[in-house]
Design a protein around this motif. Structure first.
Motif, PDB file in Angstrom:
ATOM      1  N   PHE A   1     125.161  58.084 -52.090  1.00  0.00           N
ATOM      2  CA  PHE A   1     125.125  57.628 -50.703  1.00  0.00           C
ATOM      3  C   PHE A   1     126.522  57.616 -50.098  1.00  0.00           C
ATOM      4  N   THR A   2     126.566  57.673 -48.762  1.00  0.00           N
ATOM      5  CA  THR A   2     127.832  57.477 -48.062  1.00  0.00           C
ATOM      6  C   THR A   2     128.260  56.024 -48.217  1.00  0.00           C
ATOM      7  N   PRO A   3     129.544  55.721 -48.013  1.00  0.00           N
ATOM      8  CA  PRO A   3     129.984  54.319 -48.084  1.00  0.00           C
ATOM      9  C   PRO A   3     129.204  53.407 -47.146  1.00  0.00           C
ATOM     10  N   THR A   4     128.903  53.899 -45.930  1.00  0.00           N
ATOM     11  CA  THR A   4     128.165  53.069 -44.968  1.00  0.00           C
ATOM     12  C   THR A   4     126.771  52.755 -45.478  1.00  0.00           C
ATOM     13  N   ALA A   5     126.054  53.774 -45.943  1.00  0.00           N
ATOM     14  CA  ALA A   5     124.693  53.564 -46.456  1.00  0.00           C
ATOM     15  C   ALA A   5     124.703  52.681 -47.701  1.00  0.00           C
ATOM     16  N   SER A   6     125.695  52.874 -48.554  1.00  0.00           N
ATOM     17  CA  SER A   6     125.802  52.054 -49.766  1.00  0.00           C
ATOM     18  C   SER A   6     125.960  50.583 -49.410  1.00  0.00           C
ATOM     19  N   ASN A   7     126.824  50.303 -48.441  1.00  0.00           N
ATOM     20  CA  ASN A   7     127.051  48.914 -48.036  1.00  0.00           C
ATOM     21  C   ASN A   7     125.816  48.314 -47.374  1.00  0.00           C
ATOM     22  N   GLN A   8     125.062  49.131 -46.654  1.00  0.00           N
ATOM     23  CA  GLN A   8     123.844  48.620 -46.029  1.00  0.00           C
ATOM     24  C   GLN A   8     122.838  48.189 -47.095  1.00  0.00           C
ATOM     25  N   ILE A   9     122.700  48.984 -48.152  1.00  0.00           N
ATOM     26  CA  ILE A   9     121.764  48.632 -49.226  1.00  0.00           C
ATOM     27  C   ILE A   9     122.230  47.367 -49.940  1.00  0.00           C
ATOM     28  N   ARG A  10     123.520  47.290 -50.249  1.00  0.00           N
ATOM     29  CA  ARG A  10     124.053  46.087 -50.905  1.00  0.00           C
ATOM     30  C   ARG A  10     123.805  44.847 -50.037  1.00  0.00           C
TER      31      ARG A  10
ATOM     32  N   PHE B   1     121.689  52.952 -58.713  1.00  0.00           N
ATOM     33  CA  PHE B   1     120.903  53.714 -57.741  1.00  0.00           C
ATOM     34  C   PHE B   1     121.809  54.402 -56.724  1.00  0.00           C
ATOM     35  N   ILE B   2     122.791  53.678 -56.216  1.00  0.00           N
ATOM     36  CA  ILE B   2     123.739  54.220 -55.246  1.00  0.00           C
ATOM     37  C   ILE B   2     124.525  55.378 -55.858  1.00  0.00           C
ATOM     38  N   LEU B   3     124.960  55.201 -57.077  1.00  0.00           N
ATOM     39  CA  LEU B   3     125.732  56.241 -57.755  1.00  0.00           C
ATOM     40  C   LEU B   3     124.896  57.498 -57.954  1.00  0.00           C
ATOM     41  N   TYR B   4     123.653  57.315 -58.369  1.00  0.00           N
ATOM     42  CA  TYR B   4     122.777  58.454 -58.635  1.00  0.00           C
ATOM     43  C   TYR B   4     122.451  59.216 -57.354  1.00  0.00           C
ATOM     44  N   GLN B   5     122.213  58.474 -56.262  1.00  0.00           N
ATOM     45  CA  GLN B   5     121.813  59.104 -55.002  1.00  0.00           C
ATOM     46  C   GLN B   5     123.002  59.619 -54.193  1.00  0.00           C
TER      47      GLN B   5
END
Length: 498
Positions: free
Chosen positions: A26-35, A20-24
């Protein structure tokens, strides 16, 4: 997005999240928030459950609808996501579509995170608008985790919103109800003013206008300028930074005629600034609001001291920033900026060879062909009897002034950038109150010495130099001020672009 979300029951997994992160993208910050959000939940769904859309998801969606209504900001709206939510709500959970629910779950997480960032941290970067107070930091994963684990679903109990922001949003909703009403222009005859006891047909219109705005609480709409109207006009003038004299003249009429849509726009601009402001704890802080020409000392949410101030004129604006007051300087020297030496002192010396002595100054050397000048302590010193230092790269500080007459003005933008305070003794007493040796008599004595004395605060006090042209005061009244530096106009160009 293709069918890449793997769900077991109503859980997702790290592979699905990474896809999902790869497809969208996301910035590193947003990616880490989702994780972080899903890892802390052991990858259990937060928004789409066996029963359908969770109660917490509905709270979030209601918050967004409310935000969209009062802010008129629909740029986050996602029609495709809305259609999926409506389908889920109407048809309920279908077990043969579990994979699509996994995708909807992550899309909701993405949407909620963007909503939190927008609604509670702001739409634009404040540094681009000469606002140098560090922006409020939002930990989105923590906020969402707090929500989904909360038993109390009162929407304002867990979101990082200030009471000032909530008060403004309520006032926006109130004024929106007036927006559709007939808002005819009020006019006076040339040279006409209205005072208590006067009778005029236009007074009926003025009363109706003030009833709608909330300043006049009676239902009287006669043509007589009575005592109730006096109080209402004074309230209106005070809320708009006008001279409070109960005289209805051109400036009061001009302000009464400002369209509601313009007031709403001004309020939304200032709500954006409120989103930028950091959250405050219960400790002491000093706040200066440039457009209102006022300074407040707060202890937590309590306003313990307030006074008028003089701020920088348009050509030498006071900078918007924050720091910490660390020193109180009694009977200060004034080290003249080179710009003042060049533009005022050097021409003064050319006219009068005794200029330095006449102004109680002394020359301390030379720099770039100009004299280095300072003014000695004394009653005529430009900094008055005391200054309050928060070391900063802008060379701005709070200080006393011998020019007391300026505090009688309604508009007080006269300085070279520093901030002159109306009651420096009260401010010094407040800041030094934890240091018991600094009694009132000792402070007064230090303010009237002929030699400079520096006092370090045991606990530095945060100071915020802000810029709000609209706010709700402690009595619940909605205030407006003029955009003296043009910051509202520049911010509006970015907030309200289609």
């Amino acid at each position: 997005m293709k069918d890449t979300i793997l769900v077991t029951g109503f859980h997702t997994d790290s592979t699905s999240i990474e896809n999902f992160i790869l497809y969208q993208r996301f910035t590193p910050t947003a990616s880490n928030q989702i994780r972080q959000f899903y890892k802390s939940r052991d990858y259990q769904h937060a928004w789409v459950t066996e029963e359908g859309l969770s109660e917490h998801a509905q709270i979030f969606l209601n918050l967004y609808d409310n935000y969209q209504f009062y802010s008129a900001d629909s740029t986050l709206r996602n029609p495709k996501l809305n259609a999926q939510i409506e389908l889920l709500q109407s048809e309920g959970i279908k077990l043969d579509s579990v994979k699509s629910y996994g995708e909807l779950e992550l899309q909701l997480t993405d949407f909620f995170m963007r909503f939190i960032k927008r609604a509670y941290s702001g739409k634009v970067n404040p540094e681009n608008f000469q606002w140098h107070i560090p922006r409020k930091k939002i930990k989105m994963a923590e906020i969402m985790n707090t929500l989904v684990s909360a038993n109390d679903l009162t929407v304002n109990s867990w979101l990082p919103i200030s009471k000032e922001y909530l008060a403004m949003s309520a006032q926006v909703i109130r004024l929106k109800s007036l927006h559709q009403e007939n808002w005819i222009e009020i006019t006076l005859m040339k040279g006409e003013v209205l005072r208590q006891g006067d009778t005029s047909q236009i007074i009926k219109t003025i009363k109706n206008r003030l009833i709608r705005l909330g300043d006049l609480t009676t239902t009287d709409t006669t043509s007589l300028y009575d005592e109730n109207l006096v109080s209402a006009v004074e309230s209106f003038q005070a809320r708009h930074g006008l001279t409070v004299d109960a005289v209805i003249g051109p400036k009061t009429i001009e302000t009464l005629n400002i369209p509601i849509k313009e007031k709403l726009k001004q309020m939304l601009i200032n709500m954006e600034r409120m989103r930028w402001m950091p959250q405050h704890d219960e400790s002491k802080r000093v706040e200066v609001n440039i457009p209102s020409f006022r300074m407040h000392v707060y202890q937590g949410n309590e306003d313990v001291l307030s006074m008028d101030v003089v701020v920088g004129k348009a050509a030498t604006r006071t900078i918007i920033f924050s720091d910490q007051i660390k020193h109180v300087v009694f009977s200060p020297y004034w080290n003249l900026p080179m710009s003042i030496v060049k533009n005022e002192v050097v021409p003064g010396l050319e006219r009068n060879k005794n200029y330095i002595a006449d102004h109680n100054m002394e020359i301390r050397g030379e720099q770039n062909g100009l004299p280095i000048v300072r003014q000695k302590p004394g009653p005529a010193n430009a900094l008055g009897r005391v200054k309050f230092i928060f070391p900063n790269k802008y060379s701005i500080y709070l200080h006393d002034t011998p020019s007391r007459q300026l505090f009688k003005r309604t508009t007080r933008a006269f300085s070279h950038g520093c901030i002159r305070v109306e009651d420096p003794f009260a401010l010094a007493s407040n800041l030094l109150s934890p240091q018991k040796e600094w009694t009132s008599s000792k402070i007064n004595e230090a303010m009237h010495e002929n030699s400079e004395k520096w006092v370090n605060l045991d606990s530095p006090v945060p100071v915020y130099i802000t810029y709000f042209t609209s706010w709700v005061d402690s009595s619940g009244k909605l205030n407006f001020r003029k955009d003296i530096y043009g910051h509202d106009r520049r911010l509006a160009e970015h907030l309200f672009t289609p």
